[in-house]
Write an enzyme that holds these catalytic residues in place. Structure first.
Site, PDB file in Angstrom:
ATOM      1  N   TYR A 216       0.864  -1.195   0.000  1.00  0.00           N
ATOM      2  CA  TYR A 216       0.000   0.000   0.000  1.00  0.00           C
ATOM      3  C   TYR A 216       0.891   1.233   0.000  1.00  0.00           C
ATOM      4  CZ  TYR A 216      -2.826   3.847   1.690  1.00  0.00           C
ATOM      5  OH  TYR A 216      -3.427   5.064   1.809  1.00  0.00           O
TER       6      TYR A 216
ATOM      7  N   GLU B 194      -3.936   7.369  -3.550  1.00  0.00           N
ATOM      8  CA  GLU B 194      -3.341   6.123  -3.060  1.00  0.00           C
ATOM      9  C   GLU B 194      -3.378   5.037  -4.126  1.00  0.00           C
ATOM     10  OE1 GLU B 194      -5.791   5.105   0.326  1.00  0.00           O
ATOM     11  OE2 GLU B 194      -7.033   3.758  -0.879  1.00  0.00           O
TER      12      GLU B 194
END
Length: 382
Positions: free
Chosen positions: A101, A189
């Protein structure tokens, strides 16, 4: 304003972040044309603004043309958490060995952006933050200087990213920060960043939310605004210039201030109700603005009751009360019961002015919320 995955990926690719080859499709035939060009395996991904698309059946991997046709028929037109899937992204499948991530958002507590990296990619990062916060490496950035190269490397190493991929991952993080700053993003993101079996690092997903107040500085992104609103009511709220978020409940909520509205949402939940929306009409609750707000809330078929939470400040309570009366009198019949709580400047005058043939008036917010919830229960019993 939320961008769709395909829109965000186009921006990422232009900035140099590796993304899988893909095509956007809105019909089964377009999906088949896309897989003919891309090959197999191919991911067919619903383009809607909801999380957990894979678990909900909105992302499937096709191994051949027959599967691609079957999955396209299943996903296009499906209801995915309240949204109808009108487009899918057909993307080259990635043979991956690990997921990470990487993201940047605003830490409002610190008053500055924060870059984050975690080796717990491919899962709900909010859940990771809640259950194992130590699994997320964070690096706060002074916007006066921007993200420094050492900060990106530190975040990557602190997260435990394997050394052989640290340079590529820190490069993606730095690019995301640059986009966050240049494009006036509020959140950006990639989850997951995939490490492939060929030791490549690829952005397999893309999230990019833009500060709507800054769209005047982002004309290219502003052109995407209409497509970004996939919910008819949220699109209408944009036309009315109202801050509105549709939720899944049956109690419509209108207030003049984000804090008041959030407090009302919390109380509705506390007393066992289910909020249908967040709607902030802001200051100066004139009749037209109140009417537009009511039009929005009444247009939601799930709404069974409405509660107003109004605080008279610079805009006095009696002015707001006249606005509510005028707005409601424009309807032939008020379609759903409306409860009003009014406080602040000239609140008593406002309470006297409110037309009780049109609304129920309660002296406290708690009583107003409980009355609104009771109204929904009466509808259910009927």
């Amino acid at each position: 304003m939320k961008l769709h995955e395909h829109q965000a990926k186009e921006i990422f690719a232009d900035a140099g972040i590796p993304v899988p080859e893909s095509r956007l499709a809105s019909s089964v035939s377009e999906v088949l044309d896309a897989v003919d060009e891309i090959g197999f395996p191919a991911a067919i991904k619903a383009q809607v603004h909801v999380g957990g698309r894979g678990k909900a059946g909105g992302i499937k991997i096709a191994g051949d043309r027959e599967e691609a046709e079957t999955y396209a028929e299943e996903i296009l037109g499906m209801d995915l958490k309240g949204y109808t899937v009108e487009k899918v992204l057909v993307e080259a499948g990635v043979d991956f060995v690990d997921e990470l991530y990487v993201g940047v958002t605003m830490d409002r507590g610190k008053g500055r952006p924060v870059a984050m990296v975690s080796t717990e990619g491919g899962v709900d990062i909010e859940q990771v933050a809640e259950e194992t916060p130590e699994a997320i490496a964070r690096e706060h950035v002074d916007p006066s200087f921007g993200m420094q190269p050492y900060q990106a490397r530190k975040a990557v190493y602190d997260a435990g990213v394997p050394r052989e991929f640290a340079r590529d991952v820190s490069g993606i993080l730095s690019t995301l920060y640059d986009l966050f700053e240049e494009r006036d993003a509020s959140e950006i993101e990639v989850n997951p960043v995939m490490i492939t079996s060929d030791d490549e690092v690829v952005a397999a997903d893309a999230v990019m939310n833009i500060d709507e107040d800054a769209l005047f500085r982002q004309p290219e992104l502003a052109e995407l605004e209409e497509e970004a609103y996939e919910d008819d009511l949220e699109r209408k709220a944009g036309e009315y210039d109202l801050d509105y978020v549709r939720l899944s409940g049956n109690v419509g909520i209108i207030g003049n201030g984000a804090g008041l509205v959030m407090t009302t949402l919390d109380l509705v939940d506390y007393y066992g109700g289910d909020p249908a929306n967040f709607l902030d009409i802001g200051g100066g609750a004139k009749a037209e603005r109140v009417m537009n707000a009511l039009d929005l809330v009444f247009s939601d078929p799930n709404v069974e009751s409405v509660v107003f939470n109004i605080f008279g400040g610079i805009t006095r309570g009696d002015e707001v009360a006249r606005g509510i009366n005028e707005a409601l009198s424009a309807f032939e019949t008020v379609p759903k019961p409306v409860v009003v709580r009014l406080a602040g400047t000239n609140a008593e005058e406002g309470m006297e002015i409110l037309d009780t043939d049109l609304v129920d008036v309660e002296p406290t917010l708690e009583e107003a919320v409980q009355r609104a919830i009771a109204n929904t229960e009466e509808v259910t019993e009927e």
